[in-house]
Design an enzyme around this catalytic site. Structure first.
Site, PDB file in Angstrom:
ATOM      1  CE  LYS A   1      52.847  46.825  70.001  1.00  0.00           C
ATOM      2  NZ  LYS A   1      53.136  48.302  70.302  1.00  0.00           N
TER       3      LYS A   1
ATOM      4  CD1 TRP B   1      50.815  45.315  66.416  1.00  0.00           C
ATOM      5  CD2 TRP B   1      49.192  46.205  67.513  1.00  0.00           C
ATOM      6  NE1 TRP B   1      51.296  46.571  66.871  1.00  0.00           N
ATOM      7  CE2 TRP B   1      50.018  47.173  67.347  1.00  0.00           C
ATOM      8  CE3 TRP B   1      48.008  46.579  68.007  1.00  0.00           C
ATOM      9  CZ2 TRP B   1      50.001  48.391  67.715  1.00  0.00           C
ATOM     10  CZ3 TRP B   1      47.800  47.864  68.725  1.00  0.00           C
ATOM     11  CH2 TRP B   1      48.866  48.757  68.320  1.00  0.00           C
TER      12      TRP B   1
END
Lengths: 540, 540
Positions: free
Chosen positions: A437, A442
């Site tokens: 992250k 992501w």
């Protein structure tokens, strides 16, 4: 107001009874662990399952008892499946590839009253026995002539079966009752048991036979390479009798030559297994210059199927690959990669790219992807989030409540990060706990690893997230070089340019001699995070 | 001990939700009763089903209410299926071809609170309404522009749907709850209602999609000619969304030309209907010299499929015939004629003979034949007896207990006499009440009728049993000659020689101008037995 249809519970015994009555002379062929080929029919299997059921009763086995198996795919294991579940006991298949300590834990946690094992596993059983005090008896799955010397007082499978009449009627069982048990080993904590029911098993068998899933029919000859100790061989021992398909069990010999011999001699049309197995088979086939005479489809799952393998099967050998995805907690089938009408007209490259995805949802499984707040993300093939599933053959909790309530709002979190498109095609991009992250976005560790191993000097690669003061996390690449290779940090990082988004490129590279793995061969990222989670990134 | 899988009830709403989520842009195409083609998607159908569900609630419809339909196969009928069952009400499809008195009986017996009807049936509805006092409203399935003049105060379907929001979540319903209702009209007594459940409907849909049944996939385009008022169009409106197949609804135009136009324009791959419909279609296709562009399989059931029709489809047009058998009481699928591996190697003549049988049992249906004492007869393809069935999509009693307990030892007697072979292939030889019991042996009236109509001078034939002092019963042949034909009793009886066993040859022949039939076209043998049951046979 209730409907007025028959109250016929979905019972596993109905499968073997159906196969006996309407496919009675269809064959079940086994490569015996003792050597040689065994050949009989569904009627024989049903008769011997009833004999075994009577034998179990004589041993004092009661409905809801758990009985373990440490066994290959054979006709005897098949009989055990139906005898145990048929009388309401729980068939507990154990993965013999786990560490002995894990197996001991599993046998004791399940309270197995008996354990049935193939001769291959006698040394393992002799090691386990002193630590498994609850087990009343160890049954060697062989005949009297092959009974081994042992420090244990073993029971003999064939003597048990032959010593009992086949006279019995399967009891009617509440379809919600437990029928079988399979432990799943994560990378952390103790293995957790998934307790299947008669209902879940039969609904899964229906779903698995659908034309958009495995497409099983009475014209198929099915050879499950995937072990019966691994999520019930993906349900094939249940799906095959549902349609009356011939079954071929490979026993303990899973090398390419042995499999190919059975494929050809038994005219196998469908097989199923993990990529590693197919690699061995394809190597054999290539080196021998032979071809598949009857094989039409092969199911590949367990881990992502390398695109090159799909192409080899389809383009070089004319065998359709059914790229599939599932989990022990899902019985296991979740998705199978079969085309819709529109895809048949797509350009070849696009069709091939689609085949690399894990496949489409089959009815019975509902699926969504969600963000960190649990809000559903669009099914556009682009957005990715935590993959959640629900349905009648999906686990709602683990045996004895281990690990607490796994569900979120009635959905089971798969632990995978995935995309979903409007056609229901799902593609896994990462494990939830491995995704990196970075700045609220992501990054897929799997994509980065796949890119790294495409470099000729990289033998194996892992990517983990490392704490970063500005971005929260940034990717770190950990690499095992090919023997003798000398590729540098800079050369490797340059290799990513143009292959992934610029902000996905790892911040640093660490070279190591080996990467840590679990007993079942999975990369042990927890260990990597322990060792390298505090690695100091350049510029921080 | 219960398994630990999710408690996900089998609900009909799950089908339309699945189709919306994962096959959302797959089309549903309808030839409108008002004229023209209507085209939308599963997502549209789901949205409008929810609007209709809200509309039903606003009309005061409650869970378990019965709502009638007198309607063709259209997208609106499809929406009604899902809206009604989705909220827990019962979708009661009524066969508009029955006598008006029977329909009145059925509407009143079911206590239908509303009746939805296509414009075709307005005259019928106006005739029924005064006798159906319990019906609170009659809904014309059309839009405002097409609302007809009527003596009744009609509701307009499109106004109902458009007047309501699509905002609603389908409630979770006990899977055993009633979902739909279909009356079966025998040759005696009042029609009896078969009350399907959510569970039976979903299990049947799974069974119907199997490769050995209809083999439905997302690559199929399905045109059900069999009406949605006739056992839910053999379940296709449920099976198609289960796999995401495109649906094509032919509306009121079932002639060969109209069907063929849709087959070709919509690229239909699978169709289903009774032999009469296919006769019309084949005549059209032959006379126009056209061919099927995309049709791969056609399901033929409802009555035995003439062997010549199977050959025409398969040999002349390359369309696989799925000869099938079922009953309203069986949801309806019982058997489908698909080969096993071994049959693929059979000589063509034997394979063709096998295809004339009604087919093989699919898992979910258990089947046996029994003698007069209820003892099971061998499954050898020779012995014939009363055909008994059981399973989760088979009726256990009729609505409101009409006709008492129909079951015998938990099995439903089909009223057919049949043979079963070891592969599960079933062939109907007669109706139980029509079989002729001569000297303790059974003679098939259907075989004798089929032999008689093979004579070129015979237009139609019936065979009944007539009392005989020595043999209990002997066959009497009742014949309608072709116009102008003069075939004699002696010539006809001689025609049987060599075609049936000598002791099967009828004892006498009666010539008549016409045979009596039911409203749905079945031979009314009760009337024949009334008129000719005491016929004096020669030599008695």
């Amino acid at each position: 107001m209730q409907g007025l249809m028959m109250n016929a519970p979905l019972n596993i015994s109905a499968l073997i009874r159906h196969a006996d009555r309407f496919h009675g002379d269809t064959e079940i062929v086994t490569r015996l662990v003792e050597g040689g080929i065994h050949r009989y029919t569904y009627s024989d299997a049903h008769r011997r399952s009833r004999q075994l059921a009577n034998a179990l009763a004589s041993l004092g086995v009661k409905s809801t008892d758990r009985i373990g198996t440490l066994a290959w795919n054979t006709h005897r294991h098949f009989e055990i499946y139906f005898a145990m579940s048929g009388i309401g006991a729980v068939c507990h298949t154990i993965n013999p590839r786990l560490f002995p300590e894990q197996i001991t834990y599993i046998v004791n946690h399940a309270d197995d009253s008996y354990v049935f094992f193939d001769l291959t596993f006698l040394p393992l059983v002799e090691k386990l026995a002193p630590h498994c005090r609850g087990v009343k008896g160890w049954v060697a799955m062989t005949d009297k002539a092959h009974m081994p010397e042992s420090s244990l007082d073993l029971l003999c499978y064939e003597q048990l079966v032959n010593g009992h009449s086949d006279h019995m009627e399967w009891p009617e069982i509440d379809e919600g009752a437990a029928s079988s048990l399979c432990y799943t080993s994560g990378t952390t904590g103790n293995p957790k048991g998934v307790l299947y029911s008669h209902r879940s098993t039969l609904l899964h068998a229906f779903g698995a036979c659908l034309p958009d899933a495995l497409g099983l029919s009475a014209r198929d000859v099915v050879l499950p390479v995937v072990p019966m100790f691994h999520v019930n061989a993906w349900g094939l021992p249940y799906s095959a009798p549902l349609v009356g398909a011939k079954l071929v069990f490979p026993g303990a010999q899973l090398d390419g030559a042995s499999l190919m011999e059975l494929f050809e001699s038994e005219k196998v049309t469908l097989s199923a297994g993990v990529p590693t197995i197919w690699l061995g088979l394809l190597n054999h086939v290539k080196s021998q210059g032979v071809r598949f005479g009857t094989l039409k489809r092969t199911v590949i799952g367990g881990s992502a199927c390398p695109p090159a393998m799909i192409r080899t099967f389809e383009d070089d050998y004319g065998v359709q690959v059914l790229h599939a995805w599932g989990m022990t907690e899902m019985s296991p089938l979740g998705t199978v990669n079969t085309f819709k009408s529109r895809h048949l007209d797509w350009p070849e490259a696009e069709r091939q790219a689609l085949q690399n995805k894990q496949g489409r949802v089959i009815f019975g499984v509902d699926m969504k992807i969600v963000d960190d707040e649990g809000l559903e993300l669009p099914r556009d093939g682009q957005a990715y989030g935590d993959l959640m599933v629900r349905g009648p053959w999906i686990c709602r909790e683990y045996f004895k409540g281990e690990g607490g309530d796994p569900l979120r709002d009635g959905w089971f979190p798969t632990g995978d990060v995935a995309t979903l498109d409007q056609d229901g095609f799902m593609q896994i991009t990462d494990r939830s706990k491995d995704v990196i992250k970075s700045g609220g976005e992501w990054i897929s560790s799997i994509d980065l690893e796949n890119t790294a191993v495409a470099h000729p000097d990289v033998h194996e690669a892992a990517v983990i997230g490392v704490a970063h003061p500005k971005w929260d996390e940034r990717p770190l690449l950990i690499v095992v070089r090919e023997p003798g290779a000398t590729v540098t940090r800079e050369a490797l990082l340059a290799f990513f340019e143009g292959r992934v988004a610029k902000w996905w490129i790892p911040d640093d590279v660490v070279f190591v001699d080996a990467l840590p793995h679990t007993a079942t061969g999975k990369l042990l990222k927890t260990k990597l995070r322990e060792d390298f989670g505090r690695h100091k990134l350049p510029g921080t």
